[in-house]
Design a protein around this motif. Structure first.
Motif, PDB file in Angstrom:
ATOM      1  N   PHE A  66      41.166  40.559  37.974  1.00  0.00           N
ATOM      2  CA  PHE A  66      40.332  41.276  37.494  1.00  0.00           C
ATOM      3  C   PHE A  66      39.232  42.125  38.243  1.00  0.00           C
ATOM      4  CE2 PHE A  66      41.331  37.780  34.231  1.00  0.00           C
ATOM      5  CZ  PHE A  66      41.798  38.412  33.736  1.00  0.00           C
ATOM      6  N   TYR A  67      38.998  43.214  38.190  1.00  0.00           N
ATOM      7  CA  TYR A  67      38.012  43.978  38.768  1.00  0.00           C
ATOM      8  C   TYR A  67      36.920  44.522  38.002  1.00  0.00           C
ATOM      9  CZ  TYR A  67      36.581  47.745  42.422  1.00  0.00           C
ATOM     10  OH  TYR A  67      36.029  48.528  42.842  1.00  0.00           O
ATOM     11  N   ALA A  68      35.745  44.612  38.394  1.00  0.00           N
ATOM     12  CA  ALA A  68      34.623  45.401  37.819  1.00  0.00           C
ATOM     13  C   ALA A  68      33.844  45.893  38.758  1.00  0.00           C
ATOM     14  CB  ALA A  68      34.013  44.142  36.978  1.00  0.00           C
ATOM     15  N   TYR A  69      32.907  46.928  38.244  1.00  0.00           N
ATOM     16  CA  TYR A  69      31.990  47.648  39.195  1.00  0.00           C
ATOM     17  C   TYR A  69      30.920  47.847  38.445  1.00  0.00           C
ATOM     18  CZ  TYR A  69      34.135  51.607  37.774  1.00  0.00           C
ATOM     19  OH  TYR A  69      34.494  52.745  36.870  1.00  0.00           O
ATOM     20  N   ASP A  70      29.423  47.983  38.956  1.00  0.00           N
ATOM     21  CA  ASP A  70      28.538  48.594  38.136  1.00  0.00           C
ATOM     22  C   ASP A  70      27.563  49.515  39.283  1.00  0.00           C
ATOM     23  OD1 ASP A  70      27.309  46.909  40.116  1.00  0.00           O
ATOM     24  OD2 ASP A  70      26.554  45.276  38.267  1.00  0.00           O
TER      25      ASP A  70
ATOM     26  N   LEU B 119      35.317  41.007  42.057  1.00  0.00           N
ATOM     27  CA  LEU B 119      36.825  40.586  41.972  1.00  0.00           C
ATOM     28  C   LEU B 119      36.721  39.246  41.505  1.00  0.00           C
ATOM     29  CD1 LEU B 119      39.738  41.828  42.515  1.00  0.00           C
ATOM     30  CD2 LEU B 119      39.631  40.680  44.770  1.00  0.00           C
ATOM     31  N   LEU B 120      37.583  38.807  40.252  1.00  0.00           N
ATOM     32  CA  LEU B 120      37.718  37.516  39.847  1.00  0.00           C
ATOM     33  C   LEU B 120      39.180  37.221  39.921  1.00  0.00           C
ATOM     34  CD1 LEU B 120      36.124  35.139  38.541  1.00  0.00           C
ATOM     35  CD2 LEU B 120      37.139  36.005  36.269  1.00  0.00           C
TER      36      LEU B 120
ATOM     37  N   LEU C  25      35.462  34.050  42.734  1.00  0.00           N
ATOM     38  CA  LEU C  25      34.663  35.300  42.509  1.00  0.00           C
ATOM     39  C   LEU C  25      34.320  35.793  43.904  1.00  0.00           C
ATOM     40  CD1 LEU C  25      33.093  37.232  40.689  1.00  0.00           C
ATOM     41  CD2 LEU C  25      31.223  35.800  40.971  1.00  0.00           C
ATOM     42  N   TYR C  26      34.665  37.210  44.194  1.00  0.00           N
ATOM     43  CA  TYR C  26      34.358  37.821  45.186  1.00  0.00           C
ATOM     44  C   TYR C  26      33.427  39.033  44.998  1.00  0.00           C
ATOM     45  CZ  TYR C  26      38.705  35.604  46.955  1.00  0.00           C
ATOM     46  OH  TYR C  26      39.794  34.729  47.319  1.00  0.00           O
ATOM     47  N   LEU C  27      32.419  39.270  45.893  1.00  0.00           N
ATOM     48  CA  LEU C  27      31.695  40.487  45.872  1.00  0.00           C
ATOM     49  C   LEU C  27      32.459  41.484  46.857  1.00  0.00           C
ATOM     50  CD1 LEU C  27      27.999  39.297  46.126  1.00  0.00           C
ATOM     51  CD2 LEU C  27      29.607  39.385  44.358  1.00  0.00           C
ATOM     52  N   VAL C  28      32.664  42.845  46.423  1.00  0.00           N
ATOM     53  CA  VAL C  28      33.317  43.643  47.017  1.00  0.00           C
ATOM     54  C   VAL C  28      32.359  44.794  47.767  1.00  0.00           C
ATOM     55  CG1 VAL C  28      35.450  45.280  47.188  1.00  0.00           C
ATOM     56  CG2 VAL C  28      35.313  43.389  45.628  1.00  0.00           C
ATOM     57  N   PRO C  29      32.122  44.698  49.031  1.00  0.00           N
ATOM     58  CA  PRO C  29      31.234  45.719  49.596  1.00  0.00           C
ATOM     59  C   PRO C  29      31.677  47.226  49.290  1.00  0.00           C
ATOM     60  CG  PRO C  29      32.067  44.550  51.429  1.00  0.00           C
ATOM     61  CD  PRO C  29      32.653  43.827  49.918  1.00  0.00           C
TER      62      PRO C  29
ATOM     63  N   ASN D 283      34.107  39.429  50.051  1.00  0.00           N
ATOM     64  CA  ASN D 283      33.499  38.240  50.113  1.00  0.00           C
ATOM     65  C   ASN D 283      33.404  37.240  49.372  1.00  0.00           C
ATOM     66  OD1 ASN D 283      32.776  39.533  52.969  1.00  0.00           O
ATOM     67  ND2 ASN D 283      30.986  40.511  51.662  1.00  0.00           N
ATOM     68  N   LEU D 284      33.979  35.809  49.621  1.00  0.00           N
ATOM     69  CA  LEU D 284      33.993  35.061  48.768  1.00  0.00           C
ATOM     70  C   LEU D 284      32.362  34.277  48.229  1.00  0.00           C
ATOM     71  CD1 LEU D 284      35.553  32.876  46.901  1.00  0.00           C
ATOM     72  CD2 LEU D 284      35.519  31.326  49.027  1.00  0.00           C
ATOM     73  N   GLU D 285      32.300  34.544  47.015  1.00  0.00           N
ATOM     74  CA  GLU D 285      30.705  34.190  46.507  1.00  0.00           C
ATOM     75  C   GLU D 285      30.890  32.792  45.741  1.00  0.00           C
ATOM     76  OE1 GLU D 285      26.982  34.722  45.452  1.00  0.00           O
ATOM     77  OE2 GLU D 285      28.290  35.751  46.876  1.00  0.00           O
TER      78      GLU D 285
END
Length: 221
Positions: A136-140, A146-147, A165-169, A176-178
């Motif tokens: 799954f992909y989400a953004y704000d 990214l999950l 759960l990843y944060l995507v720069p 980046n794995l969170e």
């Protein structure tokens, strides 16, 4: 197999999952009181395997040969805040929308970003079950997220669930794995699936209503 450790782990898992030992026996069709008697008599492997599968842990974890059942990986407070925020966004967003998109509905550039993730890398995880894996992909306005959820068979042929759960720069950079703590991420994953199920139900209701109106219009012609 240490029967006392096995019993202790089963009771602990029951407590964490809000189910009594007797209800567990009913669900798995194990005779009433059987589990409690395992402190005196060794259980059969098929019953132990059924309990391990029910709680989604390995037989080694259940029997105490590994420590994951009793250990809790520490997740820092900032990560907890991010996960809580994403869970709220998932639940509170407009009823007609979903904060998370399925991976296949994203842009083509997205494929470059996910290359090498565990669920996508068959060379690293040969036993991953593709049809049971989700991305799954989400953004704000601040970040993209990214999950990754995937299922694989371990060496004991137990099905294990993994959630990352990843944060995507940026779509051109590696995520980046969170967090990879399944227990911490489970509420977020559950909220996503509940939301998608809700939207699917609404979509089906609209389709049925449209079909009904078409039928009524034909009858009135």
């Amino acid at each position: 197999m240490n029967n006392e450790v096995l019993l202790s782990n089963i009771r602990e898992l029951c407590k964490k999952n809000n189910i009594s030992v007797s209800d567990l026996e009913k669900k798995l069709k194990i005779g009433a009181g059987t589990i409690s008697r395992w402190n005196k008599a060794s259980p059969s492997l098929d019953k132990v395997k059924a309990i391990a599968q029910y709680f989604n842990v390995s037989i080694d974890e259940l029997s105490g040969n590994r420590t994951e059942v009793n250990s809790q990986k520490k997740v820092d407070e900032e990560t907890i805040q991010i996960i809580d925020y994403l869970t709220r966004k998932t639940v509170e967003i407009d009823e007609e929308q979903c904060f998370w998109q399925d991976y296949k509905k994203c842009s083509e550039n997205f494929d470059l970003m996910i290359d090498g993730l565990p669920s996508m890398d068959s060379e690293v995880n040969l036993d991953i079950i593709p049809e049971m894996s989700k991305l799954f992909y989400a953004y704000d306005e601040i970040e993209s997220y990214l999950l990754e959820v995937f299922y694989c068979m371990n060496k004991y042929y137990d099905c294990e669930t993994h959630i990352h759960l990843y944060l995507v720069p940026d779509e051109s950079e590696k995520p980046n794995l969170e967090c990879d703590d399944k227990k911490v991420l489970q509420p977020l994953y559950g909220a996503i699936m509940d939301k998608k199920k809700q939207l699917k139900t609404q979509e089906n209701a609209r389709k049925k209503r449209s079909e009904l109106l078409k039928m009524i219009n034909k009858l009135e012609e």
